[in-house]
Design an enzyme around this catalytic site. Structure first.
Site, PDB file in Angstrom:
ATOM      1  N   CYS A  41       0.812  -1.250  -0.188  1.00  0.00           N
ATOM      2  CA  CYS A  41       0.003  -0.003  -0.196  1.00  0.00           C
ATOM      3  C   CYS A  41       0.826   1.031  -0.008  1.00  0.00           C
ATOM      4  O   CYS A  41       1.576   1.370   0.838  1.00  0.00           O
ATOM      5  CB  CYS A  41      -0.908   0.120   1.258  1.00  0.00           C
ATOM      6  SG  CYS A  41      -1.935   1.735   1.357  1.00  0.00           S
ATOM      7  N   CYS A  58      -0.659   3.075  -6.832  1.00  0.00           N
ATOM      8  CA  CYS A  58      -1.492   2.404  -5.841  1.00  0.00           C
ATOM      9  C   CYS A  58      -1.483   0.928  -6.129  1.00  0.00           C
ATOM     10  O   CYS A  58      -1.847   0.830  -7.467  1.00  0.00           O
ATOM     11  CB  CYS A  58      -2.821   3.401  -5.752  1.00  0.00           C
ATOM     12  SG  CYS A  58      -4.239   2.282  -4.809  1.00  0.00           S
TER      13      CYS A  58
END
Length: 268
Positions: free
Chosen positions: A78, A192
């Site tokens: 992440c 992302c």
């Protein structure tokens, strides 16, 4: 009860199910490890949470995940968590921790026009960590940034079998190519881990072909290097999915579809 093991356990952590793009990269590398996926679904999405709350929460959730899986290595899959809490995680655990950062360096090597699009969450595009990466690896390149709103959620919806709002994808592409000089973009960094899961939708809306870059393969190579003396020669096995928000049927179905044998809620 901790799982029994005869080869390394790798814990992939994400705010939601975006870490599955990294799981795909681990499978492609055929590392010969057992993979567990931990989704902090109770706190998803991270992009709209205060930094201070994430700095405190991420190490706590990861410690619980390590305990539940007997992990030998953890991948913080992440970008938000990595840019905020990686040092905090490493200070609190005693196993290797691999983070993920925007793939500016490989993108800079690939571009021919010298113009790169950086697609990330609104907070990631403005973080000082991102500035430092661009300064270190983007010299002589033009980096056009866009903070995409709702794109991670659209990826989660797609995984759940729902139809995401197409305007989300259109806004992401317009936000990059609509900038001054945007017509020269020939490489897009998906900053992302959710975004590679909707690359096909984004690619369909790009005004011209571009090269898409994410960090999945680099993360898998780093994991292989750190575990090189422990891996066997078998295929990567997907063992268990963990969530913090309750193992709802949709999440179970998605993880089972990827090949995880079971899914359970983790009490944090």
């Amino acid at each position: 009860m901790k799982p029994l093991k005869n080869r390394p356990h790798v814990l992939v952590f994400d705010s939601g199910l975006g870490g599955l793009s990294v799981v795909n990269a681990l499978i492609d590398q055929k590392l010969g490890v057992d993979v567990f996926h931990l989704a902090d679904t109770a706190f998803f999405p991270y992009g709209d949470k205060p930094d201070e709350a994430l700095i405190l929460r991420v190490p706590t959730v990861i410690r619980a995940g390590i305990e539940a899986t007997s992990a030998d290595l953890v991948i913080v899959a992440c970008n938000t968590a990595s840019t905020l809490a990686l040092d905090g995680v490493r200070a609190q655990v005693d196993i290797p921790v691999v983070g993920v950062v925007p793939a500016i360096k490989p993108a800079a090597a690939l571009t021919r026009t010298g113009t790169i699009g950086l697609l990330a969450t609104p907070k990631t595009v403005t973080r000082s960590y991102t500035d430092q990466l661009i300064a270190a690896f983007g010299a002589g390149r033009t980096i056009l940034r866009h903070g995409a709103v709702g794109l991670a959620g659209a990826a989660e919806a797609k995984l759940a079998g729902e139809a995401p709002d197409p305007e989300i994808f259109q806004a992401a592409m317009s936000g990059l190519f609509g900038q001054k000089g945007g017509e020269a973009i020939d490489v897009i960094v998906l900053a992302c881990t959710h975004y590679p899961l909707v690359q096909a939708e984004l690619e369909a809306l790009a005004p011209h072909p571009v090269t898409w870059v994410d960090s999945g393969a680099a993360i898998a190579r780093r994991a292989a290097h750190l575990l090189q003396d422990q891996m066997d020669q078998g295929a990567t096995a997907l063992r268990k999915g963990l969530t913090t928000g309750g193992a709802d049927e949709s999440t179970r179905r998605v993880l089972a579809g990827f090949g995880f044998q079971t899914t359970q809620a983790l009490d944090v």
